[in-house]
Design a protein around this motif. Sequence first.
Motif, PDB file in Angstrom:
ATOM      1  N   ALA A 146       0.954  -1.204   0.063  1.00  0.00           N
ATOM      2  CA  ALA A 146       0.011   0.054   0.095  1.00  0.00           C
ATOM      3  C   ALA A 146       0.846   1.261   0.012  1.00  0.00           C
ATOM      4  O   ALA A 146       0.388   2.288  -0.424  1.00  0.00           O
ATOM      5  CB  ALA A 146      -0.940   0.057   1.402  1.00  0.00           C
ATOM      6  N   LEU A 147       2.256   1.357   0.404  1.00  0.00           N
ATOM      7  CA  LEU A 147       2.687   2.280   0.722  1.00  0.00           C
ATOM      8  C   LEU A 147       3.143   3.001  -0.574  1.00  0.00           C
ATOM      9  O   LEU A 147       3.456   4.255  -1.156  1.00  0.00           O
ATOM     10  CB  LEU A 147       4.029   1.903   1.482  1.00  0.00           C
ATOM     11  N   ASP A 270      -2.411  -1.310  15.176  1.00  0.00           N
ATOM     12  CA  ASP A 270      -1.120  -1.329  15.409  1.00  0.00           C
ATOM     13  C   ASP A 270       0.065  -1.394  14.227  1.00  0.00           C
ATOM     14  O   ASP A 270       1.121  -1.762  14.437  1.00  0.00           O
ATOM     15  CB  ASP A 270      -0.615  -2.269  16.715  1.00  0.00           C
ATOM     16  N   ALA A 271      -0.171  -0.841  13.035  1.00  0.00           N
ATOM     17  CA  ALA A 271       0.850  -0.604  12.287  1.00  0.00           C
ATOM     18  C   ALA A 271       0.239   0.309  11.063  1.00  0.00           C
ATOM     19  O   ALA A 271      -0.949   0.480  10.681  1.00  0.00           O
ATOM     20  CB  ALA A 271       1.317  -1.675  11.445  1.00  0.00           C
ATOM     21  N   PHE A 272       1.123   1.282  10.598  1.00  0.00           N
ATOM     22  CA  PHE A 272       0.808   2.178   9.610  1.00  0.00           C
ATOM     23  C   PHE A 272       0.380   1.602   8.319  1.00  0.00           C
ATOM     24  O   PHE A 272       1.062   0.476   7.878  1.00  0.00           O
ATOM     25  CB  PHE A 272       1.994   3.003   9.236  1.00  0.00           C
TER      26      PHE A 272
ATOM     27  N   LEU C  17      10.161   6.785  11.649  1.00  0.00           N
ATOM     28  CA  LEU C  17      10.508   6.436  10.209  1.00  0.00           C
ATOM     29  C   LEU C  17       9.488   7.059   9.501  1.00  0.00           C
ATOM     30  O   LEU C  17       9.078   7.812   8.292  1.00  0.00           O
ATOM     31  CB  LEU C  17      11.020   5.288   9.694  1.00  0.00           C
ATOM     32  N   VAL C  18       8.029   6.335   9.798  1.00  0.00           N
ATOM     33  CA  VAL C  18       6.828   6.649   9.109  1.00  0.00           C
ATOM     34  C   VAL C  18       6.554   8.226   9.222  1.00  0.00           C
ATOM     35  O   VAL C  18       6.398   8.591   8.040  1.00  0.00           O
ATOM     36  CB  VAL C  18       5.815   5.807   9.636  1.00  0.00           C
ATOM     37  N   ARG C  19       6.921   8.671  10.347  1.00  0.00           N
ATOM     38  CA  ARG C  19       6.539  10.324  10.578  1.00  0.00           C
ATOM     39  C   ARG C  19       7.155  10.781   9.594  1.00  0.00           C
ATOM     40  O   ARG C  19       6.899  11.930   8.985  1.00  0.00           O
ATOM     41  CB  ARG C  19       6.867  10.296  12.233  1.00  0.00           C
ATOM     42  N   VAL C  72       5.800  -1.855   7.188  1.00  0.00           N
ATOM     43  CA  VAL C  72       4.623  -1.098   6.961  1.00  0.00           C
ATOM     44  C   VAL C  72       3.456  -2.098   6.699  1.00  0.00           C
ATOM     45  O   VAL C  72       3.474  -3.019   6.275  1.00  0.00           O
ATOM     46  CB  VAL C  72       4.667  -0.506   5.613  1.00  0.00           C
ATOM     47  N   GLY C  73       2.416  -1.817   7.593  1.00  0.00           N
ATOM     48  CA  GLY C  73       1.050  -2.730   7.576  1.00  0.00           C
ATOM     49  C   GLY C  73       1.258  -3.941   8.057  1.00  0.00           C
ATOM     50  O   GLY C  73       0.479  -5.066   7.649  1.00  0.00           O
ATOM     51  N   ASN C  74       2.266  -4.264   8.990  1.00  0.00           N
ATOM     52  CA  ASN C  74       2.439  -5.348   9.563  1.00  0.00           C
ATOM     53  C   ASN C  74       2.769  -6.565   8.493  1.00  0.00           C
ATOM     54  O   ASN C  74       2.573  -7.787   8.730  1.00  0.00           O
ATOM     55  CB  ASN C  74       1.532  -5.848  10.430  1.00  0.00           C
TER      56      ASN C  74
END
Lengths: 313, 97, 507, 110
Positions: A146-147, A270-272, C17-19, C72-74
Amino acid sequence: MSIASVFDVALVALILTIGASAILVRTAFAAVVMFVVYGLLLSMAWVRLHAVDVALTEAAIGGGMTGLLLLGAVARSRSVNVDSVRVGYPLRLAAGALCALVAAGLAVAIFYPPAPVPTLAPMVMENLPPSGLGNPVAGVLFVFRALDTLLEKVVLLLALLGVWSLAPDHAWGGTPGLQVYARPDPTLIFLAQLLPPVGIVFGIYMCWVGAKDPGGAFQGGTVLAAMWLLVIVAGLQKAPAIGRLWLRVLLVTGPVLFLAIGLAGWVFADAFLAYPAGYAKPLIVAVEAALTLSIAVALGMLAAGPPVRAQQQ
Amino acid sequence: MSLVMDILTICAVSAGALFFLAGTVGLLRFPDTLTRLHALTKVDNLGLGLIVLGLLPQTSSVLFAVKLVFVWLLVQLSGAVVTQLIAGAVRHHGADG
Amino acid sequence: MPAATALEATTADGALLVRAIILPVVGILLSFVLGGRYAERIAAFLLPAGLCVACIVFLKIWQSETSLSYIVGNWKPPLGITLRADGLSVAMMVAMAIVICLIGVFAHANFDSRVASVETRAPMVFWVMLMAISGAMNMIFFGGDLFTLYVALELLTFAAVPLVCLDGRAETLQAALRYLLFALLGSILYLVGTALLYGSYGTLDIVLMSQRVQIEPATLAAATLMTVGLFAKTALFPLHLWLPPAHAGAPAAASAVLSAVVVKGSFFLVVRLWFDAMPGLLSVAASQFIGVLGASAIICGNIVALRQKRLKLLIAYSTVAQIGYLFLMFPLAADPLHLQYGDVLTGGMLQAISHATAKAAMFMAAGLVYAALGHDQISELGGIARALPMTMFAFGLGGLCLIGLPPTGGFLAKWLLLEATIATEQWWWAIVIVAGGLLTSAYVFIVLSRAMGPPSAPLILRAAVPKYQEVAALGLALLSVLLGLVALGPIDVLQVGRPEAPMAWLR
Amino acid sequence: MNAATLFGLCGAALVGIGLYGLITNPEPLRKILAFNLLGSGVFLLFGIIARRAAAAGLGGDPVPQAMVITAIVVAFAATAMAIALVQRLGDETGQASISSDSSETGEEKS
């Protein structure tokens, strides 16, 4: 040889011939026409490669929209005398040798695939069910990677701003110059009145069906964009001024929703960019719907080009 | 029954393909834009129409058949409009294309 | 890159890092909606915020001496994407964030979005693109997946090209078009490489790739094509032709971003590719070839720079030369004895960082000179040092850093490289480094002596130069000088997450 | 030779053809067209890599297919930007050639 492989060989031969002639023909117009044909043939190749999602995207964006852009550019550009600036013969020979080398290198790399061909297909299918999606490509685009998809939307916005940045200062905030071609042609107006309702339904269908079958936000968005451009070209509606707030809002709706859901995943899963269990499908469909709209507007405005006239107040 | 259907498919699709061939030859060989358009429209109308007709018996569901007919109708519409536009352009600017 | 164990989970503080990536994206989206009049205010808030995040990440990594990662997204690789920050990435990230912030300060004078009552073109484009560049650079520093890096690379290109032709003159449009075509060729070649690599290993994750990679035709073809593509984007000789007109034609603030920041993105990817994704694949012959390209860039770039009549073009050609130094680290680090591997990498990164600070300062100074005089002809700079002493001082300090005089960052970088040439017994690169320094000093002193000389005609300044612009340039120049002092402290951070001599196990 | 390899060779050849056009053609518009051709060849390579990795009941590996979709959109955005640049350049100069030294551009790549 089976019928299928005869077809494949013929298709490849045709693609290569048309592709080469798109490079080699003398006039730019002929080249662009060849390129559009080439785009359609290529989407057939994609079907043969069992990648219907890509075939749709290639036909809609690669062939259709790019062809439209190139045709518009050829129509507007002043004719250039090709022969006067032709690259010299030895250089072309050297370039040809280099390109042949690259192509040969790639061919060799293709010809010797690794012994067990690595694949992520089983892993995708294994992890797809929790998302509720039936289309594995949509799964990769909106769940696993998705990123990339989110960033790519930002790329689209930046490209649009880049196109707009080529406007003269006084035209900033004004309307794109697409009406240049608009002739009040009754036949075209007829088409622009008849087709969009069908096209809009079709575009929404493409987006909706993308969750389980080939299709999705890009393909649907492209169809919507094409309908919008048709209406503008026929002169039924003006291209919007780029400073319009509703336009800006529509452009960012998709990415903003995507980002918001991604951030919500931070709190609830619990994850972006993770989706809370059980809510994945409705969330993804919502994102896809918003993205379809944003993509349609972004593609339409990209094709319409930079603003040329200041907005009349 | 399925044999009849298959024969129908083969006949109709072959006939359609023939029209495509003829139309393409016409596009390449005819002298000016208007006659070329004439050749092209035959392909759109009859060629594609026959192919769609031939494929109808092979469809698995009604929805699929409706989609096929829609494809034909859409091509009809766009073909007719584009032909009109090109012909109009030829009349305005002369047949130099 | 961290070792395989780090693959398993998101580390504490990985969310930072996401930030760092989201902040600029939010800024871009907000600017679109709120309009160009707010773009600068948004940037003024978000760019320092990005710098803060960068500093926090830096401190965490420096103190804990382990790298950060975020899944990202687990979804773990190979299916998903991981963001990773090691020593190289945080060092570059902090440096670029500082440079971008100071460029933002400098650019306020030229791209003030609040003067007009409606949205205007140049400020809107500049501020949004500046935020996009900062986001794309962070993405390049953290991206753990080669395809994500491709998207980031495109983000960088699309943000950089419009900056070249902000003024809309025909020459800059031409330069921008040429830049765009080179950049597109570069990214498409990179993309071919990712396709082949995925075909061979079924993953594009850098850590997984480094464990699976082996020498076979597809991998070699991929590596070659990707490297050539990235060379085109980094403007390494002989693919540098797009750079001088593009960097010299852009407005001063944009030139500074392009020269200091943007070219480092694709350079960083080359390093990632060869030292992290495909460790040990770099053969001695290939590394010597890259070194030859770098050496040619140093010599040719400097000689052409010497012959320039316009200041901005001189600085642009000097960028071509300085990029050459970056690639000298390849033959030195790929030496079979790999004695100095870590130091060479440190030297290369330090060269990238010190060039970023020094070059940004010099382009800003040149921009101020241009604004004051209305031209940047070197032969008619007489008297400018008296009129704009702080500006010319900044230019001079930046020049010292490029030459590599102690205690500047450039000195430390070149010293580390020189040491490596001796340790690996490749004296020929030492000659190039020293010769390059001499040539650089020649043109820096030509410019300085002209500037300090008497004016040919009474000097009339066309415009007053705002003090804060001079301060921004001087700040960057001082940073480039003080960078040499990092040897006393945080330089070790560059080694965090770096496996010991990655070549060892293959040879 | 199976179908995937055939299309793979086609992709490799298209990359060569596109690259040739990009280097030798002086007209910017034709260069952009060649870039698109080159791009589609690269996408085709992704396609055959997906196809030959078919497994788990799928016709191809969906990961490279998804990457191609992303890449097609990015390439379109690039094309739009390049064409806008060419047109603005044409408006400014009255002619659309990338400059007299377009031959150099080819030289250095060879």
